[in-house]
Design a protein around this motif. Structure first.
Motif, PDB file in Angstrom:
ATOM      1  N   GLU A  87      17.406  -5.652 -85.290  1.00  0.00           N
ATOM      2  CA  GLU A  87      16.417  -5.366 -84.259  1.00  0.00           C
ATOM      3  C   GLU A  87      17.077  -5.498 -82.897  1.00  0.00           C
ATOM      4  N   ALA A  88      16.592  -4.713 -81.965  1.00  0.00           N
ATOM      5  CA  ALA A  88      17.129  -4.768 -80.608  1.00  0.00           C
ATOM      6  C   ALA A  88      16.815  -6.133 -80.010  1.00  0.00           C
ATOM      7  N   PRO A  89      17.735  -6.672 -79.208  1.00  0.00           N
ATOM      8  CA  PRO A  89      17.457  -7.970 -78.599  1.00  0.00           C
ATOM      9  C   PRO A  89      16.271  -7.862 -77.645  1.00  0.00           C
ATOM     10  N   ALA A  90      15.550  -8.934 -77.557  1.00  0.00           N
ATOM     11  CA  ALA A  90      14.378  -8.947 -76.683  1.00  0.00           C
ATOM     12  C   ALA A  90      14.822  -8.822 -75.231  1.00  0.00           C
ATOM     13  N   ARG A  91      14.044  -8.105 -74.455  1.00  0.00           N
ATOM     14  CA  ARG A  91      14.359  -7.961 -73.038  1.00  0.00           C
ATOM     15  C   ARG A  91      14.098  -9.264 -72.312  1.00  0.00           C
ATOM     16  N   ARG A  92      14.939  -9.504 -71.338  1.00  0.00           N
ATOM     17  CA  ARG A  92      14.737 -10.706 -70.537  1.00  0.00           C
ATOM     18  C   ARG A  92      13.787 -10.367 -69.413  1.00  0.00           C
ATOM     19  N   THR A  93      12.727 -11.101 -69.343  1.00  0.00           N
ATOM     20  CA  THR A  93      11.744 -10.884 -68.289  1.00  0.00           C
ATOM     21  C   THR A  93      11.527 -12.192 -67.557  1.00  0.00           C
ATOM     22  N   ALA A  94      11.006 -12.043 -66.375  1.00  0.00           N
ATOM     23  CA  ALA A  94      10.713 -13.243 -65.588  1.00  0.00           C
ATOM     24  C   ALA A  94       9.582 -14.005 -66.267  1.00  0.00           C
ATOM     25  N   PRO A  95       9.654 -15.316 -66.237  1.00  0.00           N
ATOM     26  CA  PRO A  95       8.592 -16.088 -66.881  1.00  0.00           C
ATOM     27  C   PRO A  95       7.266 -15.889 -66.149  1.00  0.00           C
ATOM     28  N   THR A  96       6.228 -15.808 -66.909  1.00  0.00           N
ATOM     29  CA  THR A  96       4.895 -15.689 -66.328  1.00  0.00           C
ATOM     30  C   THR A  96       4.206 -17.032 -66.458  1.00  0.00           C
ATOM     31  N   PRO A  97       3.331 -17.315 -65.521  1.00  0.00           N
ATOM     32  CA  PRO A  97       2.648 -18.602 -65.600  1.00  0.00           C
ATOM     33  C   PRO A  97       1.819 -18.686 -66.875  1.00  0.00           C
ATOM     34  N   ALA A  98       1.878 -19.840 -67.495  1.00  0.00           N
ATOM     35  CA  ALA A  98       1.137 -20.031 -68.737  1.00  0.00           C
ATOM     36  C   ALA A  98      -0.351 -20.104 -68.434  1.00  0.00           C
ATOM     37  N   ALA A  99      -1.102 -19.399 -69.211  1.00  0.00           N
ATOM     38  CA  ALA A  99      -2.559 -19.416 -69.055  1.00  0.00           C
ATOM     39  C   ALA A  99      -3.091 -20.664 -69.741  1.00  0.00           C
ATOM     40  N   PRO A 100      -4.113 -21.253 -69.177  1.00  0.00           N
ATOM     41  CA  PRO A 100      -4.686 -22.427 -69.834  1.00  0.00           C
ATOM     42  C   PRO A 100      -5.268 -22.025 -71.187  1.00  0.00           C
ATOM     43  N   PRO A 101      -5.276 -22.916 -72.142  1.00  0.00           N
ATOM     44  CA  PRO A 101      -5.825 -22.581 -73.441  1.00  0.00           C
ATOM     45  C   PRO A 101      -7.286 -22.157 -73.311  1.00  0.00           C
ATOM     46  N   GLU A 102      -7.634 -21.147 -74.060  1.00  0.00           N
ATOM     47  CA  GLU A 102      -8.990 -20.628 -73.965  1.00  0.00           C
ATOM     48  C   GLU A 102      -9.939 -21.504 -74.759  1.00  0.00           C
ATOM     49  N   PRO A 103     -11.065 -21.833 -74.150  1.00  0.00           N
ATOM     50  CA  PRO A 103     -12.080 -22.544 -74.930  1.00  0.00           C
ATOM     51  C   PRO A 103     -12.664 -21.587 -75.972  1.00  0.00           C
ATOM     52  N   ALA A 104     -13.398 -22.131 -76.908  1.00  0.00           N
ATOM     53  CA  ALA A 104     -13.929 -21.314 -77.992  1.00  0.00           C
ATOM     54  C   ALA A 104     -14.777 -20.160 -77.445  1.00  0.00           C
ATOM     55  N   GLU A 105     -15.625 -20.428 -76.502  1.00  0.00           N
ATOM     56  CA  GLU A 105     -16.482 -19.393 -75.923  1.00  0.00           C
ATOM     57  C   GLU A 105     -16.297 -19.375 -74.415  1.00  0.00           C
ATOM     58  N   GLN A 106     -15.774 -18.262 -73.880  1.00  0.00           N
ATOM     59  CA  GLN A 106     -15.633 -18.127 -72.442  1.00  0.00           C
ATOM     60  C   GLN A 106     -16.668 -17.127 -71.967  1.00  0.00           C
ATOM     61  N   THR A 107     -17.185 -17.389 -70.793  1.00  0.00           N
ATOM     62  CA  THR A 107     -18.116 -16.434 -70.210  1.00  0.00           C
ATOM     63  C   THR A 107     -17.303 -15.305 -69.587  1.00  0.00           C
ATOM     64  N   PHE A 108     -17.985 -14.236 -69.258  1.00  0.00           N
ATOM     65  CA  PHE A 108     -17.317 -13.105 -68.621  1.00  0.00           C
ATOM     66  C   PHE A 108     -16.677 -13.536 -67.306  1.00  0.00           C
ATOM     67  N   GLU A 109     -17.371 -14.356 -66.543  1.00  0.00           N
ATOM     68  CA  GLU A 109     -16.846 -14.810 -65.259  1.00  0.00           C
ATOM     69  C   GLU A 109     -15.566 -15.624 -65.442  1.00  0.00           C
ATOM     70  N   ASP A 110     -15.517 -16.494 -66.481  1.00  0.00           N
ATOM     71  CA  ASP A 110     -14.319 -17.282 -66.750  1.00  0.00           C
ATOM     72  C   ASP A 110     -13.141 -16.378 -67.113  1.00  0.00           C
ATOM     73  N   LYS A 111     -13.408 -15.369 -67.946  1.00  0.00           N
ATOM     74  CA  LYS A 111     -12.358 -14.436 -68.329  1.00  0.00           C
ATOM     75  C   LYS A 111     -11.874 -13.647 -67.122  1.00  0.00           C
ATOM     76  N   LEU A 112     -12.795 -13.269 -66.245  1.00  0.00           N
ATOM     77  CA  LEU A 112     -12.434 -12.509 -65.051  1.00  0.00           C
ATOM     78  C   LEU A 112     -11.574 -13.357 -64.118  1.00  0.00           C
ATOM     79  N   LYS A 113     -11.941 -14.626 -63.918  1.00  0.00           N
ATOM     80  CA  LYS A 113     -11.142 -15.525 -63.077  1.00  0.00           C
ATOM     81  C   LYS A 113      -9.729 -15.675 -63.634  1.00  0.00           C
ATOM     82  N   GLN A 114      -9.631 -15.857 -64.948  1.00  0.00           N
ATOM     83  CA  GLN A 114      -8.327 -16.013 -65.578  1.00  0.00           C
ATOM     84  C   GLN A 114      -7.501 -14.739 -65.398  1.00  0.00           C
ATOM     85  N   PHE A 115      -8.100 -13.597 -65.602  1.00  0.00           N
ATOM     86  CA  PHE A 115      -7.397 -12.332 -65.432  1.00  0.00           C
ATOM     87  C   PHE A 115      -6.923 -12.161 -63.997  1.00  0.00           C
TER      88      PHE A 115
END
Length: 140
Positions: A87-115
């Motif tokens: 397999e081709a080696p994975a591309r090196r990309t800049a690290p992205t900030p880790a998203a906080p773990p998602e709770p079991a049920e997120q509201t639309f507003e919570d998902k929008l804020k995270q996005f």
């Protein structure tokens, strides 16, 4: 058997020409395998790969309104596995900030804020990259 586009059928080579080979198909029909569809390698002479009377497996590529049937031998073959392929080696990309773990049920507003948070981070990273490509200096 129904002769339809995409079907794989068996036929006999009836005539070989410099541009391909004519194949006798079931139901008394015949079709043409163009020289480019004879083998997965370069074909300079169809006689090197086929002989009259030879039974071949072909895939039906197209049927024109006039009733002409275009066939392919190489597309009817199983794809060979390449030995030792890695397999081709994975591309090196800049690290992205880790998203906080998602709770079991997120509201639309919570998902929008995270996005929006992730999107803003990526956009600022892109802006820094572009500024670096311009030499990093700004005109006054």
């Amino acid at each position: 058997m129904d002769l339809a586009v995409g079907n794989i059928v068996t036929g006999k080579v009836t005539t070989i020409t410099k541009f391909g080979a004519f194949i006798a198909l079931p139901e008394g029909k015949s079709g043409l395998v163009h020289i480019s569809e004879v083998a997965p390698t370069f074909v300079s002479d169809v006689h090197d790969f086929l002989a009259e009377g030879q039974e071949v497996t072909v895939k039906i590529l197209a049927i024109t309104p006039e009733g002409k049937i275009n066939l392919s031998i190489k597309q009817a073959m199983p794809r060979p596995q390449r030995p030792g392929r890695r397999e081709a080696p994975a591309r090196r990309t800049a690290p992205t900030p880790a998203a906080p773990p998602e709770p079991a049920e997120q509201t639309f507003e919570d998902k929008l804020k995270q996005f929006m948070s992730v999107s803003d981070s990526k956009q600022s990273e892109l802006n820094r990259y572009i500024a670096g490509k311009r030499g990093g200096r700004r005109r006054k």
